[in-house]
Enzyme design. Structure first.
Site, short mmCIF file in Angstrom:
data_model
loop_
_atom_site.label_atom_id
_atom_site.label_comp_id
_atom_site.label_asym_id
_atom_site.label_seq_id
_atom_site.Cartn_x
_atom_site.Cartn_y
_atom_site.Cartn_z
N ASP A 13 40.48 23.96 -42.51
CA ASP A 13 39.41 24.76 -41.90
C ASP A 13 39.61 24.99 -40.40
O ASP A 13 38.65 25.12 -39.65
CB ASP A 13 38.02 24.11 -42.13
CG ASP A 13 37.80 23.74 -43.57
OD1 ASP A 13 38.14 24.57 -44.43
OD2 ASP A 13 37.32 22.63 -43.85
N GLU A 14 40.86 25.05 -39.97
CA GLU A 14 41.14 25.21 -38.54
C GLU A 14 41.04 26.67 -38.08
O GLU A 14 41.12 26.94 -36.88
CB GLU A 14 42.55 24.70 -38.20
CG GLU A 14 42.80 23.23 -38.45
CD GLU A 14 43.32 22.96 -39.85
OE1 GLU A 14 43.34 23.92 -40.66
OE2 GLU A 14 43.70 21.82 -40.15
N LYS A 16 42.95 29.20 -39.90
CA LYS A 16 44.26 29.79 -40.19
C LYS A 16 44.15 31.23 -40.68
O LYS A 16 45.00 32.06 -40.38
CB LYS A 16 44.99 28.95 -41.26
CG LYS A 16 45.28 27.54 -40.83
CD LYS A 16 45.92 26.74 -41.94
CE LYS A 16 45.01 26.40 -43.09
NZ LYS A 16 43.91 25.47 -42.78
N GLY A 40 39.76 28.04 -48.51
CA GLY A 40 38.88 29.19 -48.28
C GLY A 40 39.18 29.74 -46.91
O GLY A 40 38.91 29.09 -45.91
N HIS A 41 39.83 30.89 -46.86
CA HIS A 41 40.19 31.49 -45.58
C HIS A 41 39.27 32.67 -45.30
O HIS A 41 39.21 33.61 -46.09
CB HIS A 41 41.66 31.94 -45.59
CG HIS A 41 42.61 30.78 -45.62
ND1 HIS A 41 43.95 30.93 -45.79
CD2 HIS A 41 42.38 29.46 -45.51
CE1 HIS A 41 44.51 29.73 -45.76
NE2 HIS A 41 43.58 28.83 -45.61
N THR A 128 36.99 19.36 -53.97
CA THR A 128 36.25 20.62 -54.06
C THR A 128 35.82 20.89 -55.51
O THR A 128 35.09 21.83 -55.76
CB THR A 128 37.10 21.79 -53.55
OG1 THR A 128 38.31 21.83 -54.32
CG2 THR A 128 37.44 21.63 -52.08
N ARG A 142 54.62 16.88 -66.25
CA ARG A 142 55.44 17.80 -67.06
C ARG A 142 54.75 18.28 -68.33
O ARG A 142 55.37 18.48 -69.36
CB ARG A 142 56.81 17.17 -67.37
CG ARG A 142 57.62 17.03 -66.09
CD ARG A 142 58.73 16.05 -66.21
NE ARG A 142 58.22 14.71 -66.42
CZ ARG A 142 58.97 13.64 -66.59
NH1 ARG A 142 60.28 13.76 -66.58
NH2 ARG A 142 58.43 12.46 -66.77
N GLN A 226 44.73 24.16 -46.38
CA GLN A 226 44.28 22.81 -45.97
C GLN A 226 44.93 22.43 -44.63
O GLN A 226 45.18 23.31 -43.83
CB GLN A 226 44.60 21.78 -47.07
CG GLN A 226 43.73 21.87 -48.30
CD GLN A 226 44.24 22.83 -49.35
OE1 GLN A 226 45.42 22.85 -49.63
NE2 GLN A 226 43.37 23.63 -49.92
P1 IMP Z 1 40.86 18.81 -53.61
O1 IMP Z 1 41.96 19.49 -52.88
O2 IMP Z 1 39.82 19.75 -54.16
O3 IMP Z 1 41.39 17.85 -54.64
O4 IMP Z 1 40.07 17.90 -52.54
C1 IMP Z 1 40.67 16.77 -51.92
C2 IMP Z 1 40.19 16.62 -50.48
O5 IMP Z 1 40.70 17.70 -49.70
C3 IMP Z 1 38.67 16.69 -50.32
O6 IMP Z 1 38.30 15.85 -49.25
C4 IMP Z 1 38.41 18.13 -49.95
O7 IMP Z 1 37.21 18.29 -49.24
C5 IMP Z 1 39.62 18.40 -49.08
N1 IMP Z 1 39.99 19.82 -49.06
C6 IMP Z 1 40.63 20.52 -50.02
N2 IMP Z 1 40.79 21.80 -49.63
C7 IMP Z 1 40.28 21.90 -48.40
C8 IMP Z 1 40.19 22.97 -47.45
O8 IMP Z 1 40.66 24.09 -47.67
N3 IMP Z 1 39.58 22.67 -46.28
C9 IMP Z 1 39.11 21.44 -45.99
N4 IMP Z 1 39.18 20.40 -46.83
C10 IMP Z 1 39.76 20.63 -48.03
#
Ligand code: IMP
Length: 432
Positions: A13-14, A16, A40-41, A128, A142, A226
């Protein structure tokens, strides 16, 4: 410049999306290499505001080909919906390619993600819930189903037995371990037939497309999802995502060789946020944190969850820069700190009576770390919408220079607002 990567330097969420959109005008390809629709961009342009979860943010530029690489996990329903939304807004998506080697997020992955999280109770990661982790588990185990298999989906002697085998395993776990509802083979197969029909025009061996593009001198902008601190290997494990958002993931997640990436831009917010569980040394559980969250609207673009907020963590930032070999830094959301009486930066961790400048790999130890702060006088004049370095208030400049020193890499771009034009190009964005 053949390949250039834009990578989240923190916990995602920087900002990008905006940076990729801004840089896409000078490139022929914008490509994603990791994650799925957990990302989510947000992109704001003349056509409106878009929350992209799978389609690369370069899609708005008519000459850009967008690629979803083999390292991405794809929920076909979500992707088709995103394509439909873009088309409705007048965006031509015929320049979108999806790797035949990317893995599918199936409905049972989404169910398992949610069931597993619930079962973890207080140990939950705070995923998420989009099925990303379970899809990567199947890839590594696999038994995953790949996008390319949709091209042969009506081959009942190959596709159907594969799906049947996997679904039996998944249904056993869903019903016996978690007491959930089983999925119907016929219903999932029907969905796969529809997905195959609709996605066929987009599916290609994209690693070859990219290798050829790079060989012929095209520019390829690599869009990270991410952030490095959520990397499965290098992040705050187990509070991480299930792929490699850092630079290493770009090579395997696209099928391109190391020499094809000339540089990498690390995107950092002027403060810190994180969604989900796991330690956050600089976390602000107070009115200042609430103020930043509300001012910056720090709520997840994918799940709507309030993001945890903290001061800039220089220890984590340096670690991330070393891990990724950033050649440039992009600083975003500086404007959020406008008007604060003072701002703080974490320059070390206090751990068991000592000050350390390295992030421990064990989250239990990281959770014991306390921030050592430097405090800076704030600035009253706005940085919002500034387009030149000289227009930044002196105290904001001091802050930026200190961050640069702590990260150890020059800050070449500063984003001062959500729109494309709200950007300061401090130094030309080139290979060093
Ligand atoms: P997952 O990727 O849905 O398995 O989530 C694993 C961890 O990564 C959780 O803490 C999510 O909140 C975090 N996470 C996954 N995608 C994002 C993103 O795009 N932005 C911020 N945190 C994320």
């Amino acid at each position: 410049m053949p390949g250039y990567a834009v990578i989240g330097g923190q916990w995602g969420d920087e900002g990008k999306g905006k940076i990729v959109d801004f840089l896409s005008q000078d490139t022929q390809y914008v490509v994603r290499y990791s994650g799925g629709n957990n990302a989510g961009h947000t992109v704001i342009n003349k056509l409106g505001q878009f929350a992209l979860h799978l389609v690369p943010a370069g899609i708005f530029w008519p000459k850009v080909t967008c690629v979803i690489g083999n390292g991405v996990v794809v929920d076909p329903g979500v992707l088709l919906e995103e394509i439909a939304t873009l088309e409705k807004a007048g965006v031509n998506t015929s320049r979108l390619l999806i790797s035949d080697r990317a893995h599918l997020i199936m409905p049972y992955h989404v169910a398992l993600d949610q069931l597993e999280e619930r079962a973890k109770g207080s140990q939950a990661i705070g995923t998420t819930g989009k099925g990303v982790g379970p899809a990567y588990m199947d890839k590594v185990g696999r038994v995953g189903i790949r996008v390319g298999e949709l091209l042969d989906v009506d081959n009942e002697e190959v596709f159907l037995p594969h799906l049947d085998h996997v679904l039996k395993q998944k249904n056993a776990i869903i019903t016996k371990v978690y007491g959930g509802e089983p999925f119907s083979l016929a219903e999932i197969y029907q969905k796969c037939l529809e997905w195959g029909d609709l996605l066929r025009p987009y599916i290609q061996p994209t690693e070859m497309v990219l290798q050829e593009a790079i060989a012929s001198g095209d520019n390829v902008l690599i869009e990270g999802a991410q952030g490095a601190m959520l990397d499965i290997d290098h992040g705050t494990y187990p509070y991480v995502t299930s792929s490699s958002p850092s630079i290493g993931g770009a090579y395997t997640g696209l099928g391109i060789p190391p020499q094809s990436i000339a540089g990498s831009l690390g995107v950092f917010k002027a403060y810190t946020t994180r969604v989900g569980g796991g330690p956050l040394v600089t976390e602000l559980n107070d009115a200042t944190g609430d103020k930043i969250r509300e001012l910056a609207w720090e709520y997840g673009a994918t799940t709507g969850r309030p993001r945890r907020v903290g001061w800039f963590d220089g220890v984590a930032a340096r670690y991330s820069a070393n891990l990724n070999g950033f050649t440039s830094i992009v600083l975003t959301r500086l404007d959020v700190l406008d008007g604060f009486p003072s701002v703080k930066v974490c320059v070390g961790y206090q751990l068991d009576g000592k000050v350390v400048d390295r992030i421990p790999s064990n989250v239990a130890i990281l959770a014991r770390c306390q921030p050592v702060y430097e405090e800076f006088e704030g600035w009253d004049q706005p940085t919002a919408s500034a387009t030149e370095m000289e227009k930044l208030p002196p105290n904001a400049l001091k802050y930026v220079h200190r961050l640069e020193e702590l990260i150890g890499v020059p800050i070449d771009l500063i984003s001062t607002g959500p729109r494309r034009e709200e950007t300061i190009v401090n130094r030309p964005f080139i290979k060093r």
